[in-house]
Design an enzyme around this catalytic site. Structure first.
Site, PDB file in Angstrom:
ATOM      1  N   LYS A 185       0.847  -1.202   0.000  1.00 46.03           N
ATOM      2  CA  LYS A 185       0.000   0.000   0.000  1.00 46.03           C
ATOM      3  C   LYS A 185       0.883   1.252   0.000  1.00 46.03           C
ATOM      4  O   LYS A 185       2.097   1.166   0.154  1.00 46.03           O
ATOM      5  CB  LYS A 185      -0.931  -0.011   1.204  1.00 46.03           C
ATOM      6  CG  LYS A 185      -1.573  -1.357   1.513  1.00 46.03           C
ATOM      7  CD  LYS A 185      -2.443  -1.910   0.393  1.00 46.03           C
ATOM      8  CE  LYS A 185      -3.067  -3.221   0.845  1.00 46.03           C
ATOM      9  NZ  LYS A 185      -3.800  -3.930  -0.176  1.00 46.03           N
TER      10      LYS A 185
HETATM   11  C1  LIG Z   1      -4.620  -5.188   0.755  1.00 47.04           C
HETATM   12  C2  LIG Z   1      -6.076  -5.264   0.809  1.00 47.04           C
HETATM   13  C3  LIG Z   1      -6.766  -5.826   1.895  1.00 47.04           C
HETATM   14  C4  LIG Z   1      -6.061  -6.520   3.027  1.00 47.04           C
HETATM   15  O1  LIG Z   1      -5.193  -5.687   3.748  1.00 47.04           O
HETATM   16  P1  LIG Z   1      -4.280  -6.346   4.883  1.00 47.04           P
HETATM   17  O2  LIG Z   1      -3.797  -5.174   5.672  1.00 47.04           O
HETATM   18  O3  LIG Z   1      -3.182  -7.064   4.190  1.00 47.04           O
HETATM   19  O4  LIG Z   1      -5.141  -7.248   5.688  1.00 47.04           O
HETATM   20  C5  LIG Z   1      -8.142  -5.786   1.892  1.00 47.04           C
HETATM   21  N1  LIG Z   1      -8.831  -5.240   0.878  1.00 47.04           N
HETATM   22  C6  LIG Z   1      -8.213  -4.695  -0.193  1.00 47.04           C
HETATM   23  C7  LIG Z   1      -9.028  -4.086  -1.282  1.00 47.04           C
HETATM   24  C8  LIG Z   1      -6.813  -4.710  -0.271  1.00 47.04           C
HETATM   25  O5  LIG Z   1      -6.210  -4.207  -1.352  1.00 47.04           O
END
Ligand SMILES: *Cc1c(COP(=O)(O)O)cnc(C)c1O
Length: 386
Positions: A185
């Site tokens: 992210k």
């Molecule tokens: C990355 C992501 C998640 C999960 O995030 P984590 O912090 O790894 O649990 C959930 N939804 C979307 C759309 C994502 O891109």
């Protein structure tokens, strides 16, 4: 391409370094490692930037989404609407509560919920909807609200820290917002997440649920004057607390978020301009209502015009040293959900196409000008072979 020096460009790299490393020193030296003053500071800064009353740090977006559903009372027999093109955990958290996942199709241009498919998914058991702000582009929340009315909206803003919709930040658009700080992210704490809300009662509940359902925080307990006090537990909670070590990194990263997004926006515009003339590449679609967070830059390949299929194109780019990935996957096509609910790929044609034709190309803050140029040159060289 023979005259061009071959490069290797990963799909993404977090922008962390000396600042983040030094930031963890205070926590390590102080001996307070779990949720404490750094978590509180990170939360306050995050809440301010996203214009919400409360922000609560947790271990991931997945646990944030899970707590959000628990807090609004999702239980067996309930249904929760989830887009059919998203990371699998958006759907999984519904099952953690024993409820049923009801998929809604997505739009091939925005990769977000196709509002036209929404009305037919609502029943008297619909307890919540989880619009996803995929790749950093907010869902069209006003249109969604017109259809779902007062059904609680849980924003999956895992990709959308710093993004906004009609001037309102992600995380402030629904009942509860959920964010991720996974290294893929825009900002990272290694693993980590954040829950946002403006609702006083939900905030109190969420805060307790992430800490085993305890009536008081660890900090209050250990810094208080009554050593005999153990918290009371009125709820079945979880240990989803973020550590102060992670929050130290988060504070530094959050300070850079606006700059990160500006840079990403500049390069996204560069890519879009470079691919303007290539008729088989459909670049990300959005308008002036949206401030895109650009967690990923995702193309849609029109195989009816492209010289290679999406998969062959990805292989070719890999050979040239350019990493690509499908944007994300369509959970209804994954074995677990396909089998559980007896769903066919064509039940959600938009999501199926996004699954098969989306292609994320490298865009991250550590990338250099010559890396972007290299990616464009490689794609152009494939186009010219057409
Ligand atoms: C990355 C992501 C998640 C999960 O995030 P984590 O912090 O790894 O649990 C959930 N939804 C979307 C759309 C994502 O891109």
């Amino acid at each position: 391409m023979s005259e061009i020096q071959k490069k290797y460009i990963p799909i993404s790299l977090p922008d962390t370094g000396e600042d983040e490393w030094l930031a963890t020193k205070d926590s390590i030296m102080s001996g307070w490692l779990t949720a404490g003053p750094k978590v509180r500071e990170f939360e306050a800064n995050f809440a301010k930037l996203h214009q919400v009353k409360y922000a609560m740090a947790v271990t991931s977006a997945t646990t944030a989404l899970h707590l959000a559903l628990v807090a609004i009372g999702v239980k067996p027999g309930d249904e929760v609407i989830v887009p059919a093109f998203t990371w699998i955990s958006t759907a999984n958290v519904v099952l953690y509560c024993g409820a049923k996942v009801v998929f809604v199709d997505v739009d091939r241009r925005t990769f977000n919920i196709d509002v036209k498919d929404l009305q037919s998914k609502i029943t008297d058991r619909t307890k919540a909807i989880i619009p996803v702000h995929l790749f950093g582009l907010c869902s069209d929340i006003d249109e969604i609200k017109k259809i779902v009315k007062d059904i609680p909206i849980i924003e999956d803003g895992a990709c959308a820290a710093g993004a906004s919709y009609k001037g309102r930040p992600a995380g402030s658009l629904g009942t509860i917002g959920c964010f991720s700080f996974h290294p893929r992210k825009s900002i990272t704490t290694g693993e980590g997440g954040m829950i946002t809300t403006n609702d006083d009662k939900l905030a109190e509940l969420l805060s307790s649920l992430r800490n085993h359902g305890a009536s008081i925080s660890e900090e209050e307990r250990h810094n208080g004057s009554k050593p005999y006090i153990l918290p009371d537990f009125n709820l079945l909670g979880f240990n989803y607390r973020m550590t102060d070590l992670q929050a130290s990194v988060g504070i530094v990263q959050l300070n850079k978020l606006t700059k990160f997004i500006e840079e990403r926006n500049k390069w996204a515009e560069y890519y879009t301009k470079q691919f303007e003339e290539i008729d088989w590449i459909i670049t990300p679609s959005y308008n002036e209502n949206y401030k895109h967070g650009w967690q990923s830059y995702v193309l849609y390949i029109d195989e009816s015009k492209s010289p290679l299929t999406r998969n062959k194109l990805m292989e070719k780019l890999q050979d040239l040293g350019v990493s690509t990935r499908p944007g994300t996957h369509a959970p209804h096509m994954l074995h677990f959900y396909a089998q559980k609910y007896n769903i066919k790929p064509d039940d959600f044609p938009g999501a199926k196409d996004c699954n098969n034709y989306s292609m994320s190309i490298p865009l991250f803050n550590k990338m250099k000008i010559e890396d972007y140029e290299y990616v464009v040159n490689c794609i152009n060289s494939i186009n010219l072979k057409k």
